[in-house]
Design a protein around this motif. Structure first.
Motif, short mmCIF file in Angstrom:
data_model
loop_
_atom_site.label_atom_id
_atom_site.label_comp_id
_atom_site.label_asym_id
_atom_site.label_seq_id
_atom_site.Cartn_x
_atom_site.Cartn_y
_atom_site.Cartn_z
N CYS A 184 0.82 -1.20 0.00
CA CYS A 184 0.00 0.00 0.00
C CYS A 184 0.86 1.26 0.00
O CYS A 184 1.61 1.49 0.96
N PRO A 185 0.75 2.10 -1.04
CA PRO A 185 1.55 3.32 -1.04
C PRO A 185 1.10 4.32 0.02
O PRO A 185 1.90 5.14 0.47
N ILE A 186 -0.14 4.24 0.45
CA ILE A 186 -0.65 5.20 1.43
C ILE A 186 0.00 4.94 2.79
O ILE A 186 0.51 5.86 3.43
N ALA A 187 0.00 3.70 3.23
CA ALA A 187 0.61 3.38 4.52
C ALA A 187 2.11 3.63 4.49
O ALA A 187 2.68 4.14 5.47
N ALA A 197 4.17 11.22 8.67
CA ALA A 197 3.14 11.64 9.64
C ALA A 197 3.64 12.71 10.60
O ALA A 197 2.87 13.58 11.00
N GLY A 198 4.89 12.65 10.97
CA GLY A 198 5.42 13.62 11.92
C GLY A 198 6.21 14.75 11.30
O GLY A 198 6.65 15.65 12.01
N THR A 199 6.38 14.74 9.99
CA THR A 199 7.26 15.73 9.37
C THR A 199 6.63 16.56 8.26
O THR A 199 7.18 17.59 7.89
N ASN A 200 5.51 16.13 7.72
CA ASN A 200 4.92 16.85 6.59
C ASN A 200 3.41 16.86 6.76
O ASN A 200 2.73 15.88 6.49
N ALA A 258 -4.49 10.88 5.90
CA ALA A 258 -5.63 10.81 6.83
C ALA A 258 -6.95 10.87 6.07
O ALA A 258 -7.90 10.13 6.38
N ASP A 259 -7.03 11.72 5.05
CA ASP A 259 -8.25 11.82 4.25
C ASP A 259 -8.53 10.51 3.52
O ASP A 259 -9.69 10.08 3.43
N VAL A 260 -7.48 9.87 3.01
CA VAL A 260 -7.67 8.60 2.32
C VAL A 260 -8.14 7.53 3.29
O VAL A 260 -9.10 6.81 3.02
N PHE A 261 -7.49 7.42 4.44
CA PHE A 261 -7.90 6.41 5.42
C PHE A 261 -9.34 6.67 5.87
O PHE A 261 -10.12 5.74 6.05
N THR A 262 -9.70 7.93 6.05
CA THR A 262 -11.08 8.28 6.43
C THR A 262 -12.06 7.84 5.35
O THR A 262 -13.13 7.29 5.66
#
Length: 193
Positions: A102-105, A112-115, A123-127
């Motif tokens: 999965c490219p998203i994960a 997640a902590g830098t950009n 986050a929008d994709v996972f939502t």
């Protein structure tokens, strides 16, 4: 053609991000894989790699929503749909030499902590995945709450299994994760009955 060049850049980026991650993928790699002139990257993505990354996340991420419609929705029952879903994921890993997950994960773990803009995109994709899965699982007779729990169980199990499978070069983790999600589905169906 203009549309084809942009699509080639997006497709090549998605594949490279899936295999190498966001930080492990260079712009020269992307344009070479897309068979596109370097200047076209900035023509279509004037914000550079970050803008490209955000668009790839959103485009590729939403294409994964279709997997529910292709693999789970047509199943005769919820359990066999989930089994088919995890089996297909294992087949894809084996067929691609454990390179395509999965490219998203992959990107989410990196940024997640830098950009913040890329974190928001993931986050929008996972939502969206959770919303689509919730709606899809509800069609099998689960309440909204049960369908949401099962969707989150599926997404977290799948993504975690991908990490182990890619590292170990073995699909056992997907088998175990699939069995766990099937057990959760059976429990939710029993509670709904």
């Amino acid at each position: 053609m203009v549309g084809n060049t942009k699509e080639r850049i997006l497709d090549a980026s998605a594949e490279l991000f899936r295999r190498n991650g966001y930080t492990g993928t260079g712009l020269k790699q992307i344009v070479a894989a897309a068979n596109a002139p370097f200047g076209s990257l900035y023509h279509f993505f004037p914000g550079g790699k970050e803008q490209l990354g955000e668009e790839v996340i959103r485009t590729a991420g939403m294409s994964y929503v279709q997997l529910f419609d292709v693999l789970i929705a047509p199943a005769p029952d919820l359990v066999s749909g989930i089994e088919t879903f995890f089996s297909a994921a294992a087949d894809t890993l084996v067929e691609t030499g454990y390179a395509d997950a999965c490219p998203i994960a992959t990107v989410a773990l990196e940024v997640a902590g830098t950009n913040e803009s890329l974190r928001r995109a993931t986050a929008d994709v996972f939502t969206a995945w959770i919303a689509a899965g919730t709606e899809g699982f509800a069609r099998f007779g689960l309440s909204h709450e049960a369908a949401r729990r099962l969707t989150i169980c599926l997404v977290t199990s799948l993504e975690g299994a991908f990490v182990l499978c890619r590292s170990l070069r073995d699909t056992e983790a997907l088998k175990v994760a699939g069995d766990a999600v099937v057990a959760a589905a059976r429990a939710e169906l029993a509670a709904s009955a």
